[in-house]
Scaffold this motif. Structure first.
Motif, PDB file in Angstrom:
ATOM      1  N   ILE A   5       0.855  -1.187   0.000  1.00  0.00           N
ATOM      2  CA  ILE A   5       0.000   0.000   0.000  1.00  0.00           C
ATOM      3  C   ILE A   5       0.892   1.238   0.000  1.00  0.00           C
ATOM      4  O   ILE A   5       1.822   1.352   0.791  1.00  0.00           O
ATOM      5  CB  ILE A   5      -0.933   0.009   1.240  1.00  0.00           C
ATOM      6  CG1 ILE A   5      -1.832  -1.221   1.253  1.00  0.00           C
ATOM      7  CG2 ILE A   5      -1.735   1.296   1.302  1.00  0.00           C
ATOM      8  CD1 ILE A   5      -2.798  -1.326   0.083  1.00  0.00           C
ATOM      9  N   ASP A   6       0.599   2.153  -0.916  1.00  0.00           N
ATOM     10  CA  ASP A   6       1.367   3.398  -1.032  1.00  0.00           C
ATOM     11  C   ASP A   6       0.530   4.536  -0.460  1.00  0.00           C
ATOM     12  O   ASP A   6      -0.436   4.980  -1.093  1.00  0.00           O
ATOM     13  CB  ASP A   6       1.706   3.654  -2.497  1.00  0.00           C
ATOM     14  CG  ASP A   6       2.527   4.920  -2.706  1.00  0.00           C
ATOM     15  OD1 ASP A   6       2.872   5.601  -1.713  1.00  0.00           O
ATOM     16  OD2 ASP A   6       2.818   5.231  -3.879  1.00  0.00           O
ATOM     17  N   ILE A   7       0.894   4.997   0.734  1.00  0.00           N
ATOM     18  CA  ILE A   7       0.105   6.060   1.369  1.00  0.00           C
ATOM     19  C   ILE A   7       0.262   7.408   0.671  1.00  0.00           C
ATOM     20  O   ILE A   7      -0.534   8.320   0.889  1.00  0.00           O
ATOM     21  CB  ILE A   7       0.429   6.195   2.871  1.00  0.00           C
ATOM     22  CG1 ILE A   7       1.901   6.521   3.088  1.00  0.00           C
ATOM     23  CG2 ILE A   7       0.044   4.939   3.624  1.00  0.00           C
ATOM     24  CD1 ILE A   7       2.242   6.888   4.520  1.00  0.00           C
ATOM     25  N   LEU A  17      -6.134  -1.777  -2.247  1.00  0.00           N
ATOM     26  CA  LEU A  17      -6.277  -3.137  -1.735  1.00  0.00           C
ATOM     27  C   LEU A  17      -7.169  -3.970  -2.659  1.00  0.00           C
ATOM     28  O   LEU A  17      -6.823  -5.095  -3.019  1.00  0.00           O
ATOM     29  CB  LEU A  17      -6.843  -3.097  -0.317  1.00  0.00           C
ATOM     30  CG  LEU A  17      -6.934  -4.396   0.450  1.00  0.00           C
ATOM     31  CD1 LEU A  17      -5.598  -5.118   0.494  1.00  0.00           C
ATOM     32  CD2 LEU A  17      -7.434  -4.128   1.865  1.00  0.00           C
ATOM     33  N   VAL A  18      -8.290  -3.412  -3.075  1.00  0.00           N
ATOM     34  CA  VAL A  18      -9.200  -4.106  -3.989  1.00  0.00           C
ATOM     35  C   VAL A  18      -8.474  -4.455  -5.284  1.00  0.00           C
ATOM     36  O   VAL A  18      -8.529  -5.593  -5.757  1.00  0.00           O
ATOM     37  CB  VAL A  18     -10.460  -3.250  -4.283  1.00  0.00           C
ATOM     38  CG1 VAL A  18     -11.247  -3.814  -5.455  1.00  0.00           C
ATOM     39  CG2 VAL A  18     -11.335  -3.145  -3.044  1.00  0.00           C
ATOM     40  N   THR A  19      -7.787  -3.490  -5.856  1.00  0.00           N
ATOM     41  CA  THR A  19      -7.076  -3.695  -7.117  1.00  0.00           C
ATOM     42  C   THR A  19      -6.018  -4.790  -6.992  1.00  0.00           C
ATOM     43  O   THR A  19      -5.906  -5.662  -7.866  1.00  0.00           O
ATOM     44  CB  THR A  19      -6.410  -2.383  -7.575  1.00  0.00           C
ATOM     45  OG1 THR A  19      -7.429  -1.406  -7.762  1.00  0.00           O
ATOM     46  CG2 THR A  19      -5.632  -2.574  -8.860  1.00  0.00           C
ATOM     47  N   GLN A  20      -5.270  -4.775  -5.893  1.00  0.00           N
ATOM     48  CA  GLN A  20      -4.199  -5.761  -5.737  1.00  0.00           C
ATOM     49  C   GLN A  20      -4.746  -7.174  -5.518  1.00  0.00           C
ATOM     50  O   GLN A  20      -4.174  -8.138  -6.025  1.00  0.00           O
ATOM     51  CB  GLN A  20      -3.269  -5.355  -4.600  1.00  0.00           C
ATOM     52  CG  GLN A  20      -2.425  -4.147  -4.996  1.00  0.00           C
ATOM     53  CD  GLN A  20      -1.384  -3.802  -3.973  1.00  0.00           C
ATOM     54  OE1 GLN A  20      -0.681  -4.680  -3.485  1.00  0.00           O
ATOM     55  NE2 GLN A  20      -1.276  -2.528  -3.643  1.00  0.00           N
ATOM     56  N   ILE A  21      -5.847  -7.284  -4.789  1.00  0.00           N
ATOM     57  CA  ILE A  21      -6.435  -8.612  -4.599  1.00  0.00           C
ATOM     58  C   ILE A  21      -7.000  -9.134  -5.918  1.00  0.00           C
ATOM     59  O   ILE A  21      -6.793 -10.287  -6.281  1.00  0.00           O
ATOM     60  CB  ILE A  21      -7.478  -8.605  -3.471  1.00  0.00           C
ATOM     61  CG1 ILE A  21      -6.774  -8.393  -2.124  1.00  0.00           C
ATOM     62  CG2 ILE A  21      -8.293  -9.898  -3.462  1.00  0.00           C
ATOM     63  CD1 ILE A  21      -7.687  -8.219  -0.938  1.00  0.00           C
ATOM     64  N   LYS A  22      -7.694  -8.276  -6.668  1.00  0.00           N
ATOM     65  CA  LYS A  22      -8.221  -8.694  -7.971  1.00  0.00           C
ATOM     66  C   LYS A  22      -7.081  -9.096  -8.910  1.00  0.00           C
ATOM     67  O   LYS A  22      -7.174 -10.086  -9.625  1.00  0.00           O
ATOM     68  CB  LYS A  22      -9.051  -7.572  -8.610  1.00  0.00           C
ATOM     69  CG  LYS A  22     -10.425  -7.421  -8.015  1.00  0.00           C
ATOM     70  CD  LYS A  22     -11.224  -6.358  -8.767  1.00  0.00           C
ATOM     71  CE  LYS A  22     -12.646  -6.273  -8.279  1.00  0.00           C
ATOM     72  NZ  LYS A  22     -13.449  -5.310  -9.064  1.00  0.00           N
ATOM     73  N   GLN A  23      -5.992  -8.333  -8.892  1.00  0.00           N
ATOM     74  CA  GLN A  23      -4.847  -8.643  -9.757  1.00  0.00           C
ATOM     75  C   GLN A  23      -4.211  -9.966  -9.358  1.00  0.00           C
ATOM     76  O   GLN A  23      -3.833 -10.767 -10.211  1.00  0.00           O
ATOM     77  CB  GLN A  23      -3.815  -7.512  -9.713  1.00  0.00           C
ATOM     78  CG  GLN A  23      -2.742  -7.639 -10.764  1.00  0.00           C
ATOM     79  CD  GLN A  23      -3.293  -7.593 -12.176  1.00  0.00           C
ATOM     80  OE1 GLN A  23      -4.038  -6.682 -12.531  1.00  0.00           O
ATOM     81  NE2 GLN A  23      -2.962  -8.572 -13.000  1.00  0.00           N
ATOM     82  N   ALA A  24      -4.113 -10.226  -8.053  1.00  0.00           N
ATOM     83  CA  ALA A  24      -3.543 -11.491  -7.580  1.00  0.00           C
ATOM     84  C   ALA A  24      -4.413 -12.666  -8.027  1.00  0.00           C
ATOM     85  O   ALA A  24      -3.890 -13.728  -8.389  1.00  0.00           O
ATOM     86  CB  ALA A  24      -3.413 -11.473  -6.058  1.00  0.00           C
ATOM     87  N   VAL A  25      -5.716 -12.482  -8.046  1.00  0.00           N
ATOM     88  CA  VAL A  25      -6.625 -13.536  -8.524  1.00  0.00           C
ATOM     89  C   VAL A  25      -6.404 -13.766 -10.013  1.00  0.00           C
ATOM     90  O   VAL A  25      -6.267 -14.904 -10.467  1.00  0.00           O
ATOM     91  CB  VAL A  25      -8.101 -13.166  -8.238  1.00  0.00           C
ATOM     92  CG1 VAL A  25      -9.045 -14.077  -8.989  1.00  0.00           C
ATOM     93  CG2 VAL A  25      -8.376 -13.219  -6.735  1.00  0.00           C
ATOM     94  N   MET A  26      -6.345 -12.689 -10.788  1.00  0.00           N
ATOM     95  CA  MET A  26      -6.168 -12.819 -12.236  1.00  0.00           C
ATOM     96  C   MET A  26      -4.807 -13.411 -12.598  1.00  0.00           C
ATOM     97  O   MET A  26      -4.685 -14.134 -13.571  1.00  0.00           O
ATOM     98  CB  MET A  26      -6.376 -11.473 -12.925  1.00  0.00           C
ATOM     99  CG  MET A  26      -7.829 -11.031 -12.913  1.00  0.00           C
ATOM    100  SD  MET A  26      -8.180  -9.564 -13.907  1.00  0.00           S
ATOM    101  CE  MET A  26      -7.378  -8.289 -12.973  1.00  0.00           C
ATOM    102  N   ASP A  27      -3.780 -13.118 -11.788  1.00  0.00           N
ATOM    103  CA  ASP A  27      -2.439 -13.654 -12.037  1.00  0.00           C
ATOM    104  C   ASP A  27      -2.280 -15.086 -11.539  1.00  0.00           C
ATOM    105  O   ASP A  27      -1.257 -15.717 -11.805  1.00  0.00           O
ATOM    106  CB  ASP A  27      -1.378 -12.787 -11.346  1.00  0.00           C
ATOM    107  CG  ASP A  27      -1.264 -11.401 -11.957  1.00  0.00           C
ATOM    108  OD1 ASP A  27      -1.784 -11.184 -13.077  1.00  0.00           O
ATOM    109  OD2 ASP A  27      -0.664 -10.528 -11.305  1.00  0.00           O
TER     110      ASP A  27
END
Length: 126
Positions: A5-7, A17-27
């Motif tokens: 997370i980049d504050i 957080l949403v974007t990174q979890i979705k990306q981890a699922v797609m990857d």
């Protein structure tokens, strides 16, 4: 899966957080059925507020990327990969842009559109 997370970023923390979890699922870094940390644990790990992580989880559950199984925990949804490619926010923006353009072309003023929109959101339609 590692979440960073980049504050300093202008993107809200929950959206990162949403974007990174979705990306981890797609990857394929996380697969359907894999458990996710509890809200409290992830917030602690990322040094974030519980409410921020809860908001991200709520949006991911709305999009059927994750599923909460009561006290048993939170898991990646069976259809998470397909559902990660859908962005409800993009749909909302595109739909509203189209509706506003149609209303402006019909002669409605921005003020009339705002008032009608607010009334509809508050269930005060005439």
């Amino acid at each position: 899966m590692e979440i960073t997370i980049d504050i300093e970023d202008t993107v809200p923390l929950y959206a990162q957080l949403v974007t990174q979890i979705k990306q981890a699922v797609m990857d394929g870094a996380i697969a359907p059925g894999d458990p996710l940390p509890s809200i409290r644990q992830l917030a602690n790990d990322l040094e974030m507020n519980n409410k921020t992580v809860a908001k991200a989880y709520q949006l991911l559950e709305r999009d059927s990327v994750i599923q909460t199984k009561g006290y048993r925990g939170t898991y990646i949804h069976p259809d998470a990969r397909a559902n990660s490619m859908v962005d409800v926010n993009d749909l909302v923006v595109a739909t509203l842009e189209k509706a506003i353009t149609t209303l402006r072309n019909a002669g409605a003023t921005d003020s009339e559109i705002r008032i009608a929109f607010a009334n509809i959101l508050n269930n005060k339609t005439a």
